[in-house]
Design a protein around this motif. Sequence first.
Motif, PDB file in Angstrom:
ATOM      1  N   ALA A  24       0.841  -1.198   0.000  1.00 35.35           N
ATOM      2  CA  ALA A  24       0.000   0.000   0.000  1.00 35.35           C
ATOM      3  C   ALA A  24       0.873   1.243   0.000  1.00 35.35           C
ATOM      4  O   ALA A  24       1.857   1.319   0.744  1.00 35.35           O
ATOM      5  N   ASN A  30      -3.568   5.315  -2.375  1.00 37.01           N
ATOM      6  CA  ASN A  30      -4.597   6.243  -1.918  1.00 37.01           C
ATOM      7  C   ASN A  30      -3.959   7.459  -1.273  1.00 37.01           C
ATOM      8  O   ASN A  30      -2.789   7.434  -0.875  1.00 37.01           O
ATOM      9  N   ASN A  66      -9.033   1.784  -3.322  1.00 38.44           N
ATOM     10  CA  ASN A  66      -7.879   2.008  -4.194  1.00 38.44           C
ATOM     11  C   ASN A  66      -8.168   3.189  -5.114  1.00 38.44           C
ATOM     12  O   ASN A  66      -9.293   3.346  -5.607  1.00 38.44           O
ATOM     13  N   THR A 100      -2.276  -1.086  -3.534  1.00 40.04           N
ATOM     14  CA  THR A 100      -3.247   0.006  -3.464  1.00 40.04           C
ATOM     15  C   THR A 100      -2.511   1.336  -3.328  1.00 40.04           C
ATOM     16  O   THR A 100      -1.448   1.423  -2.723  1.00 40.04           O
ATOM     17  N   ARG A 119      -8.191  -3.342   1.461  1.00 38.85           N
ATOM     18  CA  ARG A 119      -7.675  -3.787   0.174  1.00 38.85           C
ATOM     19  C   ARG A 119      -8.594  -3.435  -0.994  1.00 38.85           C
ATOM     20  O   ARG A 119      -8.158  -3.440  -2.146  1.00 38.85           O
ATOM     21  N   TRP A 120      -9.857  -3.106  -0.712  1.00 44.82           N
ATOM     22  CA  TRP A 120     -10.782  -2.785  -1.795  1.00 44.82           C
ATOM     23  C   TRP A 120     -10.975  -1.277  -1.926  1.00 44.82           C
ATOM     24  O   TRP A 120     -11.833  -0.797  -2.650  1.00 44.82           O
ATOM     25  N   ALA A 167      -2.458   4.792  -9.095  1.00 50.18           N
ATOM     26  CA  ALA A 167      -3.269   3.622  -8.731  1.00 50.18           C
ATOM     27  C   ALA A 167      -3.662   2.835  -9.972  1.00 50.18           C
ATOM     28  O   ALA A 167      -3.666   1.595  -9.960  1.00 50.18           O
ATOM     29  N   ARG A 180      -1.928  -1.369 -12.153  1.00 48.76           N
ATOM     30  CA  ARG A 180      -2.871  -2.456 -12.432  1.00 48.76           C
ATOM     31  C   ARG A 180      -2.144  -3.800 -12.479  1.00 48.76           C
ATOM     32  O   ARG A 180      -1.099  -3.939 -13.104  1.00 48.76           O
ATOM     33  N   ASP A 212      -1.345  -5.823  -7.394  1.00 50.10           N
ATOM     34  CA  ASP A 212      -1.898  -6.022  -6.050  1.00 50.10           C
ATOM     35  C   ASP A 212      -1.320  -5.007  -5.070  1.00 50.10           C
ATOM     36  O   ASP A 212      -0.915  -5.328  -3.962  1.00 50.10           O
TER      37      ASP A 212
END
Length: 252
Positions: free
Chosen positions: A142, A187, A241, A185, A238-239, A176, A180, A183
Amino acid sequence: MTTNGGPANAPVPRVAVVTGGSGGIGRASALRLAADGMAVLVHFAGNKERAQRTVDAITSAGGKAVAVSADITDEAAVEALFERAEQEFGGVDVVVHTAGIMLLAPLAEMSIADFDRMHRTNVRGTFLVCAQAARRLRPGGALITFSTSVTRLQLPGYAGYAASKGAVEAMTLILARELRGRDITVNAVAPGPTATPLFLQGKPPEVIDRIAGMAPMQRLGEPEDIAESVAFLAGPARWVNGQVLFTNGGAA
């Protein structure tokens, strides 16, 4: 260097790099991530003693940490910072980029020297940190940058600062999408008025009270409030992003 090891068969912790980790939101984030079990590289620019106090707080609680100085506007220094994290802890899983400066003046009165200095730190620094993070973060990682709620509040005197953070948001949201399939993220956290030395410096009490009253909770945020959002994005989220997470108590 200060580190604190554990049993030889202990699980390898996730590793976080926290820029600006010696004070304010950076320190609170470093302490929170360490409490969540991460090894932390605490970056600092000039205050070695304050950075070491952050490291000592982590290691005294049984965590792993090291303090490292670097100029985040220097490409070689930022690369060396990440290499140090890999040397100390074996890799990088989380990057929290809190380092930045805030210089305030009405747009027509701000000197070009102050404008350039702020953008060199906030925009160029973010670009360099994001580039290294994109190259080095492991799967499941992340990257968390820092914007500001002032991009929505439109407060007079903040034009130059908000412009620098608008650039941070643009880089964050595009990166972000560029990562692609990795895996990872990416933010941004956008704090509202927060009781840090960066925010409080130079403001008379009546101005601070007025700004604190903007939030429905009628107080300034605390660095620990912002660290909660950092921990969320660094761990379970994790969801989430390609987003800007406004963390301002409802002030904007």
